[in-house]
Write a protein that holds these residues in place. Sequence first.
Motif, mmCIF file in Angstrom:
data_model
loop_
_atom_site.group_PDB
_atom_site.id
_atom_site.type_symbol
_atom_site.label_atom_id
_atom_site.label_comp_id
_atom_site.label_asym_id
_atom_site.label_seq_id
_atom_site.Cartn_x
_atom_site.Cartn_y
_atom_site.Cartn_z
ATOM 1 N N VAL A 128 0.844 -1.200 0.000
ATOM 2 C CA VAL A 128 0.000 0.000 0.000
ATOM 3 C C VAL A 128 0.878 1.248 0.000
ATOM 4 O O VAL A 128 1.856 1.329 0.763
ATOM 5 C CB VAL A 128 -0.933 0.014 1.233
ATOM 6 N N LEU A 129 0.534 2.227 -0.844
ATOM 7 C CA LEU A 129 1.307 3.467 -0.907
ATOM 8 C C LEU A 129 1.291 4.169 0.439
ATOM 9 O O LEU A 129 0.241 4.512 0.978
ATOM 10 C CB LEU A 129 0.737 4.394 -1.988
ATOM 11 N N LYS A 130 2.495 4.426 0.968
ATOM 12 C CA LYS A 130 2.642 5.070 2.277
ATOM 13 C C LYS A 130 3.160 6.502 2.148
ATOM 14 O O LYS A 130 2.793 7.384 2.909
ATOM 15 C CB LYS A 130 3.596 4.247 3.137
ATOM 16 N N GLU A 131 4.016 6.710 1.145
ATOM 17 C CA GLU A 131 4.642 8.022 1.005
ATOM 18 C C GLU A 131 5.017 8.265 -0.453
ATOM 19 O O GLU A 131 5.431 7.339 -1.169
ATOM 20 C CB GLU A 131 5.897 8.089 1.884
ATOM 21 N N LYS A 132 4.887 9.518 -0.872
ATOM 22 C CA LYS A 132 5.251 9.924 -2.231
ATOM 23 C C LYS A 132 5.995 11.244 -2.132
ATOM 24 O O LYS A 132 5.484 12.211 -1.569
ATOM 25 C CB LYS A 132 3.996 10.083 -3.094
ATOM 26 N N THR A 133 7.221 11.266 -2.686
ATOM 27 C CA THR A 133 8.075 12.433 -2.528
ATOM 28 C C THR A 133 8.765 12.790 -3.828
ATOM 29 O O THR A 133 9.284 11.911 -4.522
ATOM 30 C CB THR A 133 9.155 12.175 -1.456
ATOM 31 N N LYS A 153 4.518 13.761 0.637
ATOM 32 C CA LYS A 153 3.164 13.498 1.139
ATOM 33 C C LYS A 153 3.129 12.100 1.745
ATOM 34 O O LYS A 153 3.613 11.144 1.141
ATOM 35 C CB LYS A 153 2.128 13.591 0.010
ATOM 36 N N GLU A 154 2.552 12.010 2.941
ATOM 37 C CA GLU A 154 2.324 10.717 3.578
ATOM 38 C C GLU A 154 0.852 10.341 3.441
ATOM 39 O O GLU A 154 -0.021 11.207 3.561
ATOM 40 C CB GLU A 154 2.725 10.762 5.052
ATOM 41 N N PHE A 155 0.608 9.051 3.214
ATOM 42 C CA PHE A 155 -0.746 8.591 2.951
ATOM 43 C C PHE A 155 -1.215 7.598 4.008
ATOM 44 O O PHE A 155 -0.425 6.844 4.580
ATOM 45 C CB PHE A 155 -0.816 7.900 1.575
ATOM 46 N N GLU A 156 -2.513 7.619 4.241
ATOM 47 C CA GLU A 156 -3.168 6.618 5.078
ATOM 48 C C GLU A 156 -4.549 6.374 4.505
ATOM 49 O O GLU A 156 -5.320 7.309 4.303
ATOM 50 C CB GLU A 156 -3.263 7.104 6.518
ATOM 51 N N ASN A 157 -4.820 5.119 4.195
ATOM 52 C CA ASN A 157 -6.095 4.754 3.569
ATOM 53 C C ASN A 157 -6.346 5.561 2.287
ATOM 54 O O ASN A 157 -7.476 5.975 2.000
ATOM 55 C CB ASN A 157 -7.258 4.961 4.546
ATOM 56 N N GLY A 158 -5.274 5.800 1.542
ATOM 57 C CA GLY A 158 -5.396 6.481 0.262
ATOM 58 C C GLY A 158 -5.497 7.989 0.338
ATOM 59 O O GLY A 158 -5.605 8.665 -0.689
#
Length: 259
Positions: A128-133, A153-158
């Motif tokens: 699952v995507l957790k972080e995008k930088t 950006k940090e992600f939780e539940n999309g």
Amino acid sequence: MVTRLTPSIVLAPVLMLALACNSPNATQPTATTATDPAPGVSSTPAMSAAATTTTAAAESRLPEFDPGDFVRHVTNPLFPLPLGTTLVYRGTEDGLPERVVTEVTLDHKTILGVPVVVVLDRVFLNGVLKEKTFDWYAQDQDGNVWYFGEDTKEFENGRVISTAGSFEAGKNGARAGIIMRAHPVLGQTTPQEFAAGVAEDKGKVLDLDATVTVPYGTLHHCLKQAEFTPLEPAALEHKFYCPGIGIARERDVSGGTVN
């Protein structure tokens, strides 16, 4: 930025694909001499060993920043960024599988009058995507690789739950640092980034001729570095930068959750 000291990755490259491959007069704020490592860092055996075997005087001050002194491509052997290249790293965090995909994009961006290389890092935890930088780098004519900031950006539940750690050199007092010097010196400490209270990572060279074995293979003549930040005094990370690859392995020594 891959060098960020949040619990993120202790990984080894298992795949490297070579694909096909804003003001011009801006200057960054005046830099200051870097401070010594945090007490929690300098007290470690590895750091003490590095201090006692230093073969040249440590120099923490960065070179003078000149927007006209940069080249278009990042070719430093220990931190190369060939456009279109993708690196895939695998590891674990809290016992869960973690995968990091690092892409040297063809995107364009100019910071402080310098065209930077835009690198996209995506962190997946248990698929699952957790972080995008998006990280921004550029190399000066001497071969030093500068780091100009990140949009993270940090992600939780999309959904995006945090952009903490984002900064851009030249804005709100933030300055560019150096992620890899052209001629690293044993024991040398280098400011890698500076945005007060946001991003203050530093790196200290522990070994200039390390060997590390990862799924990709056994890599020689690597630079081993301790990376830390006064914003997280208990956190210490070791990284190996290897010729032709860049970051080949990361390991949390303290203050992290990655194995």
